[in-house]
Design an enzyme around this catalytic site. Structure first.
Site, PDB file in Angstrom:
ATOM      1  N   ASP A 204       0.898  -1.171  -0.045  1.00  8.36           N
ATOM      2  CA  ASP A 204       0.077  -0.024  -0.169  1.00  8.36           C
ATOM      3  C   ASP A 204       0.951   1.289   0.044  1.00  8.36           C
ATOM      4  O   ASP A 204       0.382   2.195   0.439  1.00  8.36           O
ATOM      5  CB  ASP A 204      -1.027   0.009   1.116  1.00  8.36           C
ATOM      6  CG  ASP A 204      -0.308  -0.104   2.500  1.00  8.36           C
ATOM      7  OD1 ASP A 204       1.060  -0.360   2.420  1.00  8.36           O
ATOM      8  OD2 ASP A 204      -0.937  -0.018   3.535  1.00  8.36           O
TER       9      ASP A 204
ATOM     10  N   HIS B 164      22.958   1.113 -18.504  1.00  7.44           N
ATOM     11  CA  HIS B 164      21.789   1.445 -17.810  1.00  7.44           C
ATOM     12  C   HIS B 164      21.981   0.950 -16.167  1.00  7.44           C
ATOM     13  O   HIS B 164      20.785   0.690 -15.416  1.00  7.44           O
ATOM     14  CB  HIS B 164      20.495   1.413 -18.439  1.00  7.44           C
ATOM     15  CG  HIS B 164      20.127   2.342 -19.490  1.00  7.44           C
ATOM     16  ND1 HIS B 164      18.886   1.982 -20.508  1.00  7.44           N
ATOM     17  CD2 HIS B 164      20.647   3.665 -19.931  1.00  7.44           C
ATOM     18  CE1 HIS B 164      18.947   3.185 -20.998  1.00  7.44           C
ATOM     19  NE2 HIS B 164      19.984   3.902 -20.627  1.00  7.44           N
TER      20      HIS B 164
ATOM     21  N   ASP C 127      26.093   9.351 -14.101  1.00  8.78           N
ATOM     22  CA  ASP C 127      25.291   9.897 -14.969  1.00  8.78           C
ATOM     23  C   ASP C 127      23.971  10.475 -14.098  1.00  8.78           C
ATOM     24  O   ASP C 127      23.361   9.376 -13.831  1.00  8.78           O
ATOM     25  CB  ASP C 127      24.883   8.879 -16.206  1.00  8.78           C
ATOM     26  CG  ASP C 127      23.987   9.259 -17.272  1.00  8.78           C
ATOM     27  OD1 ASP C 127      23.421  10.490 -17.027  1.00  8.78           O
ATOM     28  OD2 ASP C 127      23.611   8.713 -18.236  1.00  8.78           O
TER      29      ASP C 127
ATOM     30  N   ASP D  13      20.848  16.178 -17.708  1.00  4.39           N
ATOM     31  CA  ASP D  13      21.325  14.790 -18.007  1.00  4.39           C
ATOM     32  C   ASP D  13      22.772  14.869 -18.174  1.00  4.39           C
ATOM     33  O   ASP D  13      23.213  15.004 -19.481  1.00  4.39           O
ATOM     34  CB  ASP D  13      20.401  14.434 -19.197  1.00  4.39           C
ATOM     35  CG  ASP D  13      21.158  13.113 -19.442  1.00  4.39           C
ATOM     36  OD1 ASP D  13      21.805  12.133 -18.712  1.00  4.39           O
ATOM     37  OD2 ASP D  13      20.483  12.448 -20.605  1.00  4.39           O
TER      38      ASP D  13
ATOM     39  N   HIS E 187      25.872   3.035 -28.195  1.00  2.18           N
ATOM     40  CA  HIS E 187      24.641   3.757 -28.162  1.00  2.18           C
ATOM     41  C   HIS E 187      24.763   5.153 -29.185  1.00  2.18           C
ATOM     42  O   HIS E 187      25.971   5.111 -29.654  1.00  2.18           O
ATOM     43  CB  HIS E 187      24.347   4.155 -26.554  1.00  2.18           C
ATOM     44  CG  HIS E 187      25.565   5.004 -25.987  1.00  2.18           C
ATOM     45  ND1 HIS E 187      25.862   6.179 -26.427  1.00  2.18           N
ATOM     46  CD2 HIS E 187      26.324   4.742 -25.233  1.00  2.18           C
ATOM     47  CE1 HIS E 187      26.743   6.583 -25.410  1.00  2.18           C
ATOM     48  NE2 HIS E 187      27.270   5.734 -24.927  1.00  2.18           N
TER      49      HIS E 187
ATOM     50  N   HIS F  22      20.266  12.757 -27.803  1.00  2.00           N
ATOM     51  CA  HIS F  22      18.881  12.878 -27.947  1.00  2.00           C
ATOM     52  C   HIS F  22      18.273  14.369 -27.400  1.00  2.00           C
ATOM     53  O   HIS F  22      18.783  14.944 -26.619  1.00  2.00           O
ATOM     54  CB  HIS F  22      18.257  11.719 -26.883  1.00  2.00           C
ATOM     55  CG  HIS F  22      18.879  11.799 -25.648  1.00  2.00           C
ATOM     56  ND1 HIS F  22      18.283  12.594 -24.661  1.00  2.00           N
ATOM     57  CD2 HIS F  22      19.765  11.153 -24.776  1.00  2.00           C
ATOM     58  CE1 HIS F  22      18.835  12.273 -23.261  1.00  2.00           C
ATOM     59  NE2 HIS F  22      19.677  11.612 -23.564  1.00  2.00           N
TER      60      HIS F  22
ATOM     61  N   HIS G 285      14.771  11.621 -22.148  1.00  5.20           N
ATOM     62  CA  HIS G 285      14.657  11.297 -23.761  1.00  5.20           C
ATOM     63  C   HIS G 285      13.337  11.896 -24.165  1.00  5.20           C
ATOM     64  O   HIS G 285      12.347  11.319 -24.213  1.00  5.20           O
ATOM     65  CB  HIS G 285      14.580   9.722 -23.971  1.00  5.20           C
ATOM     66  CG  HIS G 285      15.945   9.232 -23.257  1.00  5.20           C
ATOM     67  ND1 HIS G 285      16.024   7.684 -22.857  1.00  5.20           N
ATOM     68  CD2 HIS G 285      16.972   9.647 -23.021  1.00  5.20           C
ATOM     69  CE1 HIS G 285      16.950   7.516 -22.461  1.00  5.20           C
ATOM     70  NE2 HIS G 285      17.662   8.499 -22.544  1.00  5.20           N
TER      71      HIS G 285
ATOM     72  N   GLU H  26      26.760  12.743 -25.756  1.00  6.25           N
ATOM     73  CA  GLU H  26      27.258  11.891 -24.874  1.00  6.25           C
ATOM     74  C   GLU H  26      28.170  10.705 -25.384  1.00  6.25           C
ATOM     75  O   GLU H  26      27.492   9.549 -25.410  1.00  6.25           O
ATOM     76  CB  GLU H  26      26.200  11.309 -24.084  1.00  6.25           C
ATOM     77  CG  GLU H  26      24.697  11.033 -24.846  1.00  6.25           C
ATOM     78  CD  GLU H  26      23.851  10.496 -23.807  1.00  6.25           C
ATOM     79  OE1 GLU H  26      24.015   9.501 -22.831  1.00  6.25           O
ATOM     80  OE2 GLU H  26      22.661  10.728 -23.882  1.00  6.25           O
TER      81      GLU H  26
ATOM     82  N   TYR I 168      33.433   1.899 -23.942  1.00  6.95           N
ATOM     83  CA  TYR I 168      33.146   0.794 -23.006  1.00  6.95           C
ATOM     84  C   TYR I 168      34.002  -0.531 -23.332  1.00  6.95           C
ATOM     85  O   TYR I 168      33.812  -1.085 -24.252  1.00  6.95           O
ATOM     86  CB  TYR I 168      31.843   0.246 -22.743  1.00  6.95           C
ATOM     87  CG  TYR I 168      30.876   1.896 -22.799  1.00  6.95           C
ATOM     88  CD1 TYR I 168      30.769   2.656 -21.551  1.00  6.95           C
ATOM     89  CD2 TYR I 168      30.514   2.520 -24.041  1.00  6.95           C
ATOM     90  CE1 TYR I 168      29.936   3.705 -21.416  1.00  6.95           C
ATOM     91  CE2 TYR I 168      29.660   3.541 -23.777  1.00  6.95           C
ATOM     92  CZ  TYR I 168      29.364   4.289 -22.643  1.00  6.95           C
ATOM     93  OH  TYR I 168      28.669   5.633 -22.915  1.00  6.95           O
TER      94      TYR I 168
ATOM     95  N   ARG J 298      31.940   7.884 -20.183  1.00  6.64           N
ATOM     96  CA  ARG J 298      31.260   8.699 -21.071  1.00  6.64           C
ATOM     97  C   ARG J 298      31.345  10.134 -20.544  1.00  6.64           C
ATOM     98  O   ARG J 298      31.440  10.187 -19.307  1.00  6.64           O
ATOM     99  CB  ARG J 298      29.683   7.966 -20.869  1.00  6.64           C
ATOM    100  CG  ARG J 298      28.694   9.048 -21.666  1.00  6.64           C
ATOM    101  CD  ARG J 298      27.285   8.268 -21.701  1.00  6.64           C
ATOM    102  NE  ARG J 298      26.635   7.966 -20.600  1.00  6.64           N
ATOM    103  CZ  ARG J 298      26.497   6.868 -19.939  1.00  6.64           C
ATOM    104  NH1 ARG J 298      26.865   5.692 -20.483  1.00  6.64           N
ATOM    105  NH2 ARG J 298      25.813   6.771 -18.802  1.00  6.64           N
TER     106      ARG J 298
ATOM    107  N   GLU K  95      28.877  13.881 -20.679  1.00  5.14           N
ATOM    108  CA  GLU K  95      27.658  13.996 -21.568  1.00  5.14           C
ATOM    109  C   GLU K  95      27.254  15.564 -20.985  1.00  5.14           C
ATOM    110  O   GLU K  95      27.571  15.806 -19.863  1.00  5.14           O
ATOM    111  CB  GLU K  95      26.752  13.070 -21.074  1.00  5.14           C
ATOM    112  CG  GLU K  95      25.322  13.489 -21.423  1.00  5.14           C
ATOM    113  CD  GLU K  95      24.097  12.699 -20.953  1.00  5.14           C
ATOM    114  OE1 GLU K  95      24.362  11.963 -19.801  1.00  5.14           O
ATOM    115  OE2 GLU K  95      22.963  12.431 -21.450  1.00  5.14           O
TER     116      GLU K  95
HETATM  117  N1  GLY Z   1      20.655   9.208 -18.551  1.00  4.08           N
HETATM  118  C1  GLY Z   1      20.186   8.526 -19.605  1.00  4.08           C
HETATM  119  C2  GLY Z   1      20.838   9.151 -20.826  1.00  4.08           C
HETATM  120  O1  GLY Z   1      22.024   9.699 -20.874  1.00  4.08           O
HETATM  121  O2  GLY Z   1      20.454   9.118 -21.979  1.00  4.08           O
HETATM  122 MN    MN Z   2      22.681  10.629 -19.176  1.00  2.00          MN
HETATM  123 MN    MN Z   3      21.531  11.467 -22.046  1.00  2.00          MN
END
Ligand code: GLY
Ligand code: MN
Ligand code: MN
Length: 433
Positions: A36, A239, A256, A267, A346, A350, A357, A380, A384, A401, A403
């Site tokens: 609950d 992720h 991230d 982001d 990747h 975006h 996103h 970004e 890896y 990475r 970004e």
């Molecule tokens: N944090 C998700 C991305 O960088 O797309």
């Molecule tokens: Mn990110």
């Molecule tokens: Mn991102």
């Protein structure tokens, strides 16, 4: 969100709608976490964009050219529910507080909608997006079609609302850009703080807590998405959100994380040495990603596409991987055959906005849409090297990475997340201080 900003968004959407059309947007309901208890409520981004209203089970109806033009369905006042579960705006206060023409209880939705939609030709909503919205629309269409004796008439066309709505959301106004700049500033400072507080032996979730603490102390109630803190080869899980491992001396950590400020997302990713000093291998790979990231950002202006920037990134990163002996062969061939996807799997970036996103058409899978002023996107690139990759063991288990968040202007761009350092010397200096 400011009421006047939401009202402007409604006017812009109404202007895009066909004549004699209504638009319906069903907001989010609460989601159970366990038994609950519920997750913290997050409003549907489309409804938030159009109303700024943050209560569950809210529905907006826009009736182009008719009065009332904007109608909200909200949860009714309820003394017991409010004592136990929280205050409600209620029906009486809704028109003034939300700047809409009329309000009803959401409990009267099924009964009132047919009357409010009767006589319109086109019904716009988001087919297939949520069961509640689909069910509401199906019931409404059925009711209108079968209600001739009560003077009801069927609508002639159902049209997807997302096309015009998400095109609007993709182009940020000056007021939205201000909110996004704030989300990005809070996020950037949180990353700087994490660099300063990081120590070998800390757990990833503890570093996550320093980020969240900074964001909360600066007005961001929630993060924009699940924070990723990956030490060592956890950085190779794109992720990774378990954030449960100890941070080891000699390894890198990838963070991230982005604040959500008044609905808008930051982001940012930064990768830095847990003990404050990059090793030679870490430096070599980091320099490649950084050079690629900076070259991609430098290209951004109206007319350029994410796809164009990614071509530049591939030249730099694949060329660098070959020079380091991690990849072998002709750079052009390695790019054409997508052999690099073992190490960079990747996309480059975006759209960013109310959703991390964010919505908006990319024109193609490789994101060939030319950028326009007011668009905000991430850049970004990452590399890896899996722990079991077929490379010299000294490279194995390194994930990097970087970004940043970029707003496109009339003649170029603004980096909204430039406040957090990314040069090797600057990171080491910040961590040493
Ligand atoms: N944090 C998700 C991305 O960088 O797309
Ligand atoms: Mn990110
Ligand atoms: Mn991102």
């Amino acid at each position: 969100m400011d009421q006047t900003l939401a009202a402007a968004h409604r006017q812009q959407l109404l202007a895009q709608m066909p004549e004699n059309a209504v638009a319906l947007v069903y907001g989010t309901s609460e989601v159970t976490r366990s038994n609950d208890t519920e997750f913290r409520f997050r409003q549907d981004s489309d409804l938030f964009y159009l109303t700024g209203f943050n209560e569950p089970d809210s529905v907006l109806l826009l009736r182009k050219g008719q009065s009332p033009e904007s109608v909200m369905f909200v949860r009714p006042r309820d003394e017991m529910m409010e004592i136990w579960h929280g205050r409600r705006l209620g029906v009486e206060r809704a028109p003034k507080a939300l700047g809409v023409d009329a309000a009803y209880s959401v409990e009267e939705l099924a009964q009132e909608l047919p009357k409010l939609v009767n006589g319109f030709d086109v019904l716009m909503h988001r087919p297939g997006f949520s069961k509640r919205e689909d069910d509401t629309v199906a019931q409404l269409l059925q009711r209108l079609r079968g209600g001739q004796r009560q003077g009801l008439a069927p609508v002639h066309r159902v049209q997807d609302l997302r096309q015009p709505l998400h095109e609007l959301r993709l182009h940020k106004s000056a007021a939205e850009l201000e909110l996004m700049a704030k989300a990005c500033q809070i996020s950037a400072d949180a990353h700087s703080r994490a660099m300063q507080l990081c120590q070998p032996g800390m757990f990833e979730y503890q570093l996550e807590a320093t980020i969240k603490h900074h964001c909360a102390m600066n007005g961001a109630v929630e993060m924009a998405y699940g924070t990723i803190v990956g030490g060592g080869d956890n950085a190779c899980v794109l992720h990774y959100t378990e954030n449960e491992s100890a941070l080891k001396d000699g390894e890198l950590v990838l963070i991230d994380a982005g604040a959500e400020y008044q609905g808008y997302a930051g982001d940012i990713t930064r990768t830095f040495p847990i003990n404050g000093k990059f090793s030679d291998e870490q430096k070599a790979l980091y320099r490649l990603v950084l050079e690629a990231e900076k070259a991609a950002i430098a290209m951004l202006k109206p007319g350029v596409a994410i796809k164009d920037a990614n071509a530049k990134v591939l030249q730099i990163m694949v060329g660098g991987l070959v020079a380091l002996g991690i990849m072998h062969g002709d750079v052009q061939t390695l790019i054409e055959t997508e052999a690099y996807k073992k190490f960079y799997m990747h996309g480059l970036g975006h759209w960013l906005g109310l959703d991390v996103h964010d919505v908006g058409d990319y024109h193609s899978a490789d994101r060939s849409r030319p950028l326009e002023p007011g668009m905000v996107l991430t850049i970004e690139p990452g590399l890896y090297i899996a722990p079991d990759a077929d490379v010299d063991p000294k490279w194995q288990g390194i994930g990097i990475r970087i970004e940043d968040n970029i707003a496109i202007t009339e003649d170029g761009h603004i980096n909204l997340t430039a406040a957090v350092v990314k040069e090797i010397a600057d990171i080491e200096a910040l961590m040493a201080g």
